[in-house]
Scaffold this active site. Structure first.
Site, PDB file in Angstrom:
ATOM      1  N   THR A  94       6.333  -0.077   9.138  1.00  0.00           N
ATOM      2  CA  THR A  94       7.496  -0.969   9.058  1.00  0.00           C
ATOM      3  C   THR A  94       7.798  -1.495  10.455  1.00  0.00           C
ATOM      4  O   THR A  94       8.219  -0.713  11.324  1.00  0.00           O
ATOM      5  CB  THR A  94       8.742  -0.174   8.565  1.00  0.00           C
ATOM      6  OG1 THR A  94       8.334   0.772   7.572  1.00  0.00           O
ATOM      7  CG2 THR A  94       9.801  -1.096   8.030  1.00  0.00           C
ATOM      8  N   PRO A  95       7.594  -2.785  10.713  1.00  0.00           N
ATOM      9  CA  PRO A  95       7.938  -3.317  12.045  1.00  0.00           C
ATOM     10  C   PRO A  95       9.434  -3.129  12.301  1.00  0.00           C
ATOM     11  O   PRO A  95      10.253  -3.353  11.397  1.00  0.00           O
ATOM     12  CB  PRO A  95       7.580  -4.814  11.932  1.00  0.00           C
ATOM     13  CG  PRO A  95       6.612  -4.890  10.795  1.00  0.00           C
ATOM     14  CD  PRO A  95       7.028  -3.807   9.839  1.00  0.00           C
ATOM     15  N   GLU A 139       8.519   5.338  -8.211  1.00  0.00           N
ATOM     16  CA  GLU A 139       8.579   6.625  -7.495  1.00  0.00           C
ATOM     17  C   GLU A 139       9.738   7.454  -8.050  1.00  0.00           C
ATOM     18  O   GLU A 139       9.736   8.679  -7.967  1.00  0.00           O
ATOM     19  CB  GLU A 139       8.768   6.359  -5.999  1.00  0.00           C
ATOM     20  CG  GLU A 139       7.882   7.210  -5.131  1.00  0.00           C
ATOM     21  CD  GLU A 139       8.065   6.956  -3.659  1.00  0.00           C
ATOM     22  OE1 GLU A 139       8.488   5.849  -3.273  1.00  0.00           O
ATOM     23  OE2 GLU A 139       7.758   7.875  -2.884  1.00  0.00           O
ATOM     24  N   GLY A 143      10.052   2.655   1.385  1.00  0.00           N
ATOM     25  CA  GLY A 143      11.390   3.114   1.753  1.00  0.00           C
ATOM     26  C   GLY A 143      12.011   3.893   0.606  1.00  0.00           C
ATOM     27  O   GLY A 143      11.410   4.009  -0.475  1.00  0.00           O
ATOM     28  N   HIS A 148      -3.381   4.223   1.476  1.00  0.00           N
ATOM     29  CA  HIS A 148      -1.930   4.427   1.430  1.00  0.00           C
ATOM     30  C   HIS A 148      -1.540   5.523   2.421  1.00  0.00           C
ATOM     31  O   HIS A 148      -1.473   6.709   2.073  1.00  0.00           O
ATOM     32  CB  HIS A 148      -1.485   4.799  -0.001  1.00  0.00           C
ATOM     33  CG  HIS A 148       0.005   4.837  -0.183  1.00  0.00           C
ATOM     34  ND1 HIS A 148       0.642   4.217  -1.235  1.00  0.00           N
ATOM     35  CD2 HIS A 148       0.991   5.425   0.545  1.00  0.00           C
ATOM     36  CE1 HIS A 148       1.955   4.420  -1.135  1.00  0.00           C
ATOM     37  NE2 HIS A 148       2.185   5.168  -0.066  1.00  0.00           N
ATOM     38  N   ASP A 165      -0.549   9.366   1.810  1.00  0.00           N
ATOM     39  CA  ASP A 165       0.845   8.942   1.945  1.00  0.00           C
ATOM     40  C   ASP A 165       1.348   9.210   3.362  1.00  0.00           C
ATOM     41  O   ASP A 165       1.496   8.279   4.149  1.00  0.00           O
ATOM     42  CB  ASP A 165       1.741   9.642   0.897  1.00  0.00           C
ATOM     43  CG  ASP A 165       3.042   8.910   0.653  1.00  0.00           C
ATOM     44  OD1 ASP A 165       3.163   7.761   1.108  1.00  0.00           O
ATOM     45  OD2 ASP A 165       3.925   9.472  -0.015  1.00  0.00           O
ATOM     46  N   ASP A 166       1.611  10.478   3.671  1.00  0.00           N
ATOM     47  CA  ASP A 166       2.154  10.875   4.976  1.00  0.00           C
ATOM     48  C   ASP A 166       1.484  12.180   5.399  1.00  0.00           C
ATOM     49  O   ASP A 166       2.064  13.260   5.217  1.00  0.00           O
ATOM     50  CB  ASP A 166       3.672  11.102   4.853  1.00  0.00           C
ATOM     51  CG  ASP A 166       4.416   9.860   4.420  1.00  0.00           C
ATOM     52  OD1 ASP A 166       4.491   8.903   5.203  1.00  0.00           O
ATOM     53  OD2 ASP A 166       4.912   9.831   3.271  1.00  0.00           O
TER      54      ASP A 166
END
Ligand code: 6MZ
Length: 366
Positions: free
Chosen positions: A102-103, A230, A200, A17, A305-306
């Site tokens: 995300t394209p 979330e 998102g 993730h 995550d990020d």
């Protein structure tokens, strides 16, 4: 403490993730922001403040993502971010990653969802310092496995990493746009795309908007993982569980009844400790649902995550779990090994990953 940190670094790890643009290097973020500041597209000083802020609410994180999207609007930049992100994960001894992104369409730059993904793949191909295996054909029949097995976990040799991609549907998107992303994922299967994610801002969008695309993905045999619970939204969590996702991420706000469903269906949970803490999903880390799931031996995997946004790394997430919940070194390596079962790649890759972690176990526990 230092020894435990070193151990967490040395374990071969699986990351399931991580969002591409949330993995941007700080130095790259600053460089890109500076250039756009000089061009007058953004006010650099304002950006600097947002980037430097440590505890951010979830809405503030999404303001920052909007900024990332302004920064990463051309193909070259997308390729660079992908290249650097994988180099950074490999440096952490991540041996398998499912990187999600995300394209994006960006007409003014001639960018389509497909050309965006081609830029990501171009970034993977450009990596020279690490051996990257991202094609679905890179399975156990390939001699790449041999290369991976000879990987020196102490870092003397070139590192090896399997990369697979998940295409994210953003909750701001329409049903048609979400369908387009699933079609693209099906087209790019041979280039390492193995599944679909729904992510998102969790307070944006309606579940029914995404349901047709997610159902279509499942019908086409594409595994799905959902950002689930979330924020408190019981009805949505229940609808999400109704479609039996292959994995869920976060799961911060689930009621007992929904936890029972997750547990009885053994749906693996992608755990993002630092992210949940930093976005103020819980009062303190020791209250995290990791503890309950770990005790129940529920399938889960530690993820970042990020890592760029939250200044963390997979090694750091393992260290955080160990130091908060008292996990032993052996339990940590077992946690890494258990994650193999939940990857969306082929059985050949799973077998290779098992061999890699077994070999590391022997070497580390000598
Ligand atoms: C929900 C998140 C997220 O796709 O442009 N994203 N969605 N919850 C989170 N927890 C904090 N972190 C990241 O990567 C950035 C995008 O990933 C999603 C958001 O849609 C964000 O814009 P890509 O590569």
């Amino acid at each position: 403490m230092e020894e435990l940190k070193e151990w967490c670094h040395l374990i071969p790890k699986i990351e399931l993730h991580a969002h591409l643009n949330g993995s941007i290097r700080d130095s790259t973020l600053f460089e890109l922001a500076k250039v756009l500041g000089e061009k007058g597209v953004i006010v650099f000083a304002a950006v600097e403040d947002v980037i430097m802020k440590s505890g951010r609410s979830l809405p503030e994180c999404f303001q920052l993502f909007d900024l990332f999207h302004i920064l990463a609007t051309d193909h070259e930049t997308v390729a660079r971010i992908a290249k650097e992100a994988i180099e950074d994960f490999a440096a952490e001894n991540v041996v398998y990653i499912e990187l999600r992104t995300t394209p994006k369409n960006n007409e003014s730059k001639g960018m389509t969802k497909r050309s965006y993904m081609e830029a990501v793949i171009k970034g993977l191909r450009a990596i020279e310092t690490v051996s990257v295996y991202f094609l679905n054909t890179d399975d156990s029949t390939d001699n790449s496995i041999e290369a991976i097995l000879t990987n020196d976990i102490h870092g003397a040799k070139k590192k090896n990493i399997y990369v697979r991609l998940l295409l994210s549907i953003d909750r701001r998107e329409t049903t048609a746009a979400a369908m387009e992303t699933v079609d693209l994922a099906l087209e790019l299967k041979d280039l390492g795309v193995v599944g679909i994610d729904l992510s998102g801002n969790p307070v944006v969008g309606e579940w029914n908007t995404f349901l047709p695309a997610l159902t279509y993905a499942k019908e086409q045999g594409l595994p799905i993982t959902l950002h689930c619970g979330e924020v408190p939204n019981r009805k949505e969590v229940q609808s999400m569980l109704d479609i039996c996702p292959q994995r869920i991420g976060h799961a911060c706000f689930l009621e007992n009844e929904e936890w029972e469903r997750v547990k009885s269906s053994k749906i693996p949970v992608e755990i993002c400790l630092t992210s949940n803490l930093r976005t103020q999903r819980l009062e303190s880390i020791d209250r995290h649902h990791f503890a309950d799931l770990y005790k129940a031996k529920h399938p889960m995997v530690l993820c970042t995550d990020d890592p760029g946004l939250f200044s963390t790394s997979v090694s750091n997430e393992y260290y955080l779990a160990a130091s908060t919940f008292g996990l032993s070194k052996g339990e940590l390596i077992d946690l890494a090994q258990n994650a193999i079962e939940f990857v969306f790649a082929s059985d050949g890759v799973k077998k290779a990953l098992t061999d890699i972690i077994q070999a590391a176990k022997r070497e580390l526990q000598q």
